[in-house]
Motif scaffolding. Structure first.
Motif, PDB file in Angstrom:
ATOM      1  N   LEU B  84       0.846  -1.187   0.000  1.00 32.01           N
ATOM      2  CA  LEU B  84       0.000   0.000   0.000  1.00 32.01           C
ATOM      3  C   LEU B  84       0.881   1.235   0.000  1.00 32.01           C
ATOM      4  O   LEU B  84       1.818   1.344   0.797  1.00 32.01           O
ATOM      5  N   GLU B  85       0.557   2.159  -0.892  1.00 30.46           N
ATOM      6  CA  GLU B  85       1.306   3.412  -0.920  1.00 30.46           C
ATOM      7  C   GLU B  85       0.359   4.544  -1.272  1.00 30.46           C
ATOM      8  O   GLU B  85      -0.709   4.327  -1.840  1.00 30.46           O
ATOM      9  N   GLN B  86       0.760   5.735  -0.899  1.00 29.59           N
ATOM     10  CA  GLN B  86      -0.068   6.879  -1.248  1.00 29.59           C
ATOM     11  C   GLN B  86       0.069   7.174  -2.734  1.00 29.59           C
ATOM     12  O   GLN B  86       1.170   7.076  -3.285  1.00 29.59           O
ATOM     13  N   LEU B  87      -1.044   7.515  -3.348  1.00 23.76           N
ATOM     14  CA  LEU B  87      -1.016   7.787  -4.788  1.00 23.76           C
ATOM     15  C   LEU B  87      -0.993   9.289  -5.042  1.00 23.76           C
ATOM     16  O   LEU B  87       0.012   9.835  -5.494  1.00 23.76           O
ATOM     17  N   ALA B  88      -2.060   9.959  -4.761  1.00 30.68           N
ATOM     18  CA  ALA B  88      -2.140  11.407  -4.968  1.00 30.68           C
ATOM     19  C   ALA B  88      -3.401  11.898  -4.284  1.00 30.68           C
ATOM     20  O   ALA B  88      -4.233  11.104  -3.847  1.00 30.68           O
ATOM     21  N   THR B  89      -3.544  13.207  -4.201  1.00 35.21           N
ATOM     22  CA  THR B  89      -4.686  13.797  -3.522  1.00 35.21           C
ATOM     23  C   THR B  89      -5.505  14.600  -4.511  1.00 35.21           C
ATOM     24  O   THR B  89      -4.951  15.370  -5.302  1.00 35.21           O
ATOM     25  N   TYR B  90      -6.802  14.385  -4.469  1.00 38.32           N
ATOM     26  CA  TYR B  90      -7.711  14.995  -5.429  1.00 38.32           C
ATOM     27  C   TYR B  90      -8.649  15.938  -4.692  1.00 38.32           C
ATOM     28  O   TYR B  90      -9.327  15.520  -3.745  1.00 38.32           O
ATOM     29  N   GLY B  91      -8.685  17.179  -5.112  1.00 38.09           N
ATOM     30  CA  GLY B  91      -9.463  18.138  -4.341  1.00 38.09           C
ATOM     31  C   GLY B  91     -10.148  19.206  -5.165  1.00 38.09           C
ATOM     32  O   GLY B  91     -10.465  20.273  -4.638  1.00 38.09           O
ATOM     33  N   VAL B  92     -10.377  18.949  -6.431  1.00 31.62           N
ATOM     34  CA  VAL B  92     -11.046  19.951  -7.255  1.00 31.62           C
ATOM     35  C   VAL B  92     -12.410  20.274  -6.650  1.00 31.62           C
ATOM     36  O   VAL B  92     -13.179  19.356  -6.353  1.00 31.62           O
ATOM     37  N   PRO B  93     -12.706  21.545  -6.456  1.00 33.39           N
ATOM     38  CA  PRO B  93     -14.016  21.890  -5.912  1.00 33.39           C
ATOM     39  C   PRO B  93     -15.116  21.351  -6.827  1.00 33.39           C
ATOM     40  O   PRO B  93     -15.023  21.434  -8.046  1.00 33.39           O
ATOM     41  N   GLY B  94     -16.119  20.769  -6.234  1.00 31.32           N
ATOM     42  CA  GLY B  94     -17.227  20.246  -7.026  1.00 31.32           C
ATOM     43  C   GLY B  94     -17.094  18.783  -7.393  1.00 31.32           C
ATOM     44  O   GLY B  94     -18.005  18.202  -7.987  1.00 31.32           O
ATOM     45  N   ARG B  95     -15.983  18.145  -7.041  1.00 39.64           N
ATOM     46  CA  ARG B  95     -15.821  16.743  -7.414  1.00 39.64           C
ATOM     47  C   ARG B  95     -16.773  15.852  -6.642  1.00 39.64           C
ATOM     48  O   ARG B  95     -17.049  14.724  -7.031  1.00 39.64           O
ATOM     49  N   ASP B  96     -17.251  16.353  -5.512  1.00 41.10           N
ATOM     50  CA  ASP B  96     -18.298  15.665  -4.762  1.00 41.10           C
ATOM     51  C   ASP B  96     -19.452  16.649  -4.587  1.00 41.10           C
ATOM     52  O   ASP B  96     -19.231  17.770  -4.130  1.00 41.10           O
ATOM     53  N   PRO B  97     -20.651  16.256  -4.959  1.00 40.34           N
ATOM     54  CA  PRO B  97     -21.765  17.216  -4.930  1.00 40.34           C
ATOM     55  C   PRO B  97     -22.182  17.615  -3.522  1.00 40.34           C
ATOM     56  O   PRO B  97     -22.867  18.623  -3.349  1.00 40.34           O
ATOM     57  N   ARG B  98     -21.779  16.865  -2.521  1.00 42.56           N
ATOM     58  CA  ARG B  98     -22.240  17.166  -1.170  1.00 42.56           C
ATOM     59  C   ARG B  98     -21.569  18.389  -0.582  1.00 42.56           C
ATOM     60  O   ARG B  98     -22.195  19.304  -0.073  1.00 42.56           O
ATOM     61  N   MET B  99     -20.249  18.360  -0.642  1.00 42.70           N
ATOM     62  CA  MET B  99     -19.486  19.431  -0.014  1.00 42.70           C
ATOM     63  C   MET B  99     -18.061  19.347  -0.523  1.00 42.70           C
ATOM     64  O   MET B  99     -17.744  18.511  -1.356  1.00 42.70           O
ATOM     65  N   ARG B 100     -17.234  20.206  -0.007  1.00 41.61           N
ATOM     66  CA  ARG B 100     -15.836  20.172  -0.417  1.00 41.61           C
ATOM     67  C   ARG B 100     -15.179  18.937   0.182  1.00 41.61           C
ATOM     68  O   ARG B 100     -15.086  18.805   1.411  1.00 41.61           O
ATOM     69  N   ILE B 101     -14.723  18.065  -0.676  1.00 42.86           N
ATOM     70  CA  ILE B 101     -14.084  16.847  -0.194  1.00 42.86           C
ATOM     71  C   ILE B 101     -12.707  16.686  -0.821  1.00 42.86           C
ATOM     72  O   ILE B 101     -12.544  16.746  -2.039  1.00 42.86           O
ATOM     73  N   ILE B 102     -11.743  16.498   0.051  1.00 35.10           N
ATOM     74  CA  ILE B 102     -10.376  16.249  -0.376  1.00 35.10           C
ATOM     75  C   ILE B 102     -10.130  14.760  -0.205  1.00 35.10           C
ATOM     76  O   ILE B 102     -10.253  14.224   0.892  1.00 35.10           O
ATOM     77  N   SER B 103      -9.780  14.109  -1.285  1.00 32.26           N
ATOM     78  CA  SER B 103      -9.595  12.667  -1.209  1.00 32.26           C
ATOM     79  C   SER B 103      -8.134  12.292  -1.411  1.00 32.26           C
ATOM     80  O   SER B 103      -7.529  12.640  -2.422  1.00 32.26           O
ATOM     81  N   VAL B 104      -7.605  11.590  -0.425  1.00 33.85           N
ATOM     82  CA  VAL B 104      -6.224  11.112  -0.528  1.00 33.85           C
ATOM     83  C   VAL B 104      -6.276   9.695  -1.085  1.00 33.85           C
ATOM     84  O   VAL B 104      -6.650   8.750  -0.386  1.00 33.85           O
ATOM     85  N   ALA B 105      -5.925   9.569  -2.348  1.00 32.49           N
ATOM     86  CA  ALA B 105      -6.007   8.267  -2.999  1.00 32.49           C
ATOM     87  C   ALA B 105      -4.777   7.432  -2.682  1.00 32.49           C
ATOM     88  O   ALA B 105      -3.667   7.961  -2.576  1.00 32.49           O
ATOM     89  N   HIS B 106      -4.993   6.137  -2.517  1.00 29.97           N
ATOM     90  CA  HIS B 106      -3.907   5.205  -2.271  1.00 29.97           C
ATOM     91  C   HIS B 106      -3.896   4.146  -3.366  1.00 29.97           C
ATOM     92  O   HIS B 106      -4.890   3.944  -4.066  1.00 29.97           O
ATOM     93  N   LEU B 107      -2.760   3.499  -3.476  1.00 31.45           N
ATOM     94  CA  LEU B 107      -2.597   2.454  -4.478  1.00 31.45           C
ATOM     95  C   LEU B 107      -2.145   1.184  -3.775  1.00 31.45           C
ATOM     96  O   LEU B 107      -1.226   1.221  -2.962  1.00 31.45           O
ATOM     97  N   ALA B 108      -2.817   0.076  -4.074  1.00 32.01           N
ATOM     98  CA  ALA B 108      -2.462  -1.195  -3.440  1.00 32.01           C
ATOM     99  C   ALA B 108      -2.264  -2.265  -4.500  1.00 32.01           C
ATOM    100  O   ALA B 108      -2.957  -2.296  -5.514  1.00 32.01           O
ATOM    101  N   PHE B 109      -1.288  -3.127  -4.246  1.00 29.49           N
ATOM    102  CA  PHE B 109      -1.055  -4.285  -5.100  1.00 29.49           C
ATOM    103  C   PHE B 109      -1.391  -5.523  -4.289  1.00 29.49           C
ATOM    104  O   PHE B 109      -0.869  -5.712  -3.189  1.00 29.49           O
TER     105      PHE B 109
END
Lengths: 279, 279
Positions: B84-109
């Motif tokens: 498991l490793e960190q991939l990248a963080t996605y935070g474009v406003p509007g990517r989630d219709p509920r509210m501002r959400i910052i998502s820290v994506a991870h990558l697993a093999f």
DNA sequence: AAAATAGTGTCTCTCAGACAATATGTC
DNA sequence: GACATATTGTCTGAGAGACACTATTTT
């Protein structure tokens, strides 16, 4: 199919209170020394300590935009064209004493720029040699490999740290973040043409080599480097001009190049001397 | 010069309401096909749509811990040893219709695992072939390069997508996140021994080659690959044993290896056929 | 004149990739 | 027996690094 019901009642308060910040590791080369842009904090926590420029992400503000805004705000001036990319996100609980803070770190490469100016929330701002920060070894980056003959201007200006009276202890986990950024930078020089971002719009092959030598903290063979750079398609392109004079200490005028249009180097410029094998 | 409109005394409540989530791109290889672990959302927004496993980071929970928790929660079982490793963080406003959400994506093999089970908040969970997701080209990954002869079990089981009746439109920006994760995975196979994480504890060189061929979506020369893998120090080490039988269609028994202790491959296994030059 | 630097040429060694050959299994 | 696969050998070309050499410019 997916229904986008925005009408769903949603209460953010049920989720843990967190704040999101951006921090920026901005690297440049001054007088043959790799430097990072730091600001002296003017507010708690860690007031008076040196830290990466950064701050809270605003509503409806994209992450890269926040990074650029903080950079200009806290250093008092626009940093001109620079390369900016996301580095990693740091979120260990307790890394900020105030509250849970998730920090999205960014990495920037800048050409040599004038001294920064302290802006909002900063008492001071300065380019600080990374060698003075006592970073944990990323590749072979001992705190200061003094005997190894550091390229360029030996006995030059004293470290900016001394002028600013800064401590070697950075705020938060910023030492680690800088170490990670430096590791990324070293790696990216191998397979991308980003070294050119440390130079001005036009540069000589020797200047480009000095950039590699500074970032990698290693000596490169001038002749082989020269031939190698010119052999990688799209790395640099000739301007047709040369420098006005030779080097300080003699030598012919050098041809001037600008950055090419390649986004990746094929083949890559691999770092020399990777440690062989393991236990 | 900087405006001081934001030199506000600190109060968490004055900062924008954001939430931080983790999402996990878990890759595995099933029947010679590269698959990603997806869950069918049981709650709005995008209810019924397929998405990456993920969710809100809890208080005092580290980011990797949150990633592992969400993985086990939403798929109903522990996924055993995985990288498991960190991939990248996605935070474009509007990517989630509920509210501002910052998502820290991870990558697993992960090595090949049994079918997942839908857990909390998920209607279903499944391994989905990445080729069925219509990812934007990361390297040479056309949506489905059908004619190119996909290795292993041609005419095998139908894509899991059909069994689950899933749409090709993933929730949020998860298609992009998977594309980024796949790009990272392809790159990491070049210079790290992580391909072994897709295999069981013991594997043959041919099985390892099949992993590379599947992830890179390219054919590799068996003889050259064999010699190359054994020549990289610390990549694999012999167990001294061989398989019990030859392949399905003949051939001698193959020697068995386990992962070595190298963390980086020197020299690297470079992908073939990189597109030459650019305009 | 002495020294430093730009740029090129040459040689060797490593490594990737094409191809071949042999041994050992399965069907 | 026909055929597939594992493993090793050989050859060629690209590229990295060590060295050498010439031309040009500064002190």
């Amino acid at each position: 199919m997916a229904d986008d019901r925005f009408s769903v009642p949603y209460d953010p308060r049920v989720y843990p209170a967190v704040a999101v910040t951006v921090d920026v590791v901005t690297l440049t080369i001054r007088d043959g020394t790799l430097c990072v842009l730091l600001v002296q904090r003017g507010t708690p926590p860690h007031e008076g300590a040196w830290a990466l420029p950064g701050g809270f992400v605003r509503e409806d503000e994209d992450l890269p935009a926040a990074a650029i805004r903080e950079l200009t705000e806290e250093t008092g001036r626009a940093l001109g064209r620079l390369h900016l990319e996301q580095l990693a996100t740091y979120g260990v609980p307790g890394r900020d004493p105030r509250m849970r803070i998730i920090s999205v770190a960014h990495l920037a490469f800048a050409p040599d720029l004038p001294d920064p100016i302290a802006g909002t929330d900063a008492m001071d701002a300065a380019w600080v040699p990374v060698a003075s920060l006592g970073l944990p070894n990323t590749t072979s980056a001992a705190p200061v490999p003094a005997g190894t003959a550091v390229p360029v201007s030996a006995g030059g200006p004293a470290p900016l740290l001394q002028r600013s009276g800064a401590s070697h202890r950075l705020a938060f986990d910023h030492t680690r973040i800088i170490a990670d950024g430096l590791g990324r930078a070293r790696s990216k020089l191998e397979y991308t043409p980003l070294a050119t971002r440390f130079a001005g719009p036009e540069f000589t092959i020797s200047e480009l080599r000095a950039i590699y030598e500074t970032v990698w903290d290693d000596r490169l063979h001038p002749g082989n480097f020269h031939r190698k750079v010119l052999s990688v398609p799209g790395f640099v392109e000739s301007t047709g001009y040369t420098t006005d004079r030779g080097g300080h200490r003699g030598g012919p005028r050098a041809r001037l190049y600008r950055a090419g249009n390649a986004r990746l180097l094929h083949p890559a410029l691999l770092r020399p001397n990777r440690e062989e094998s393991g236990p």
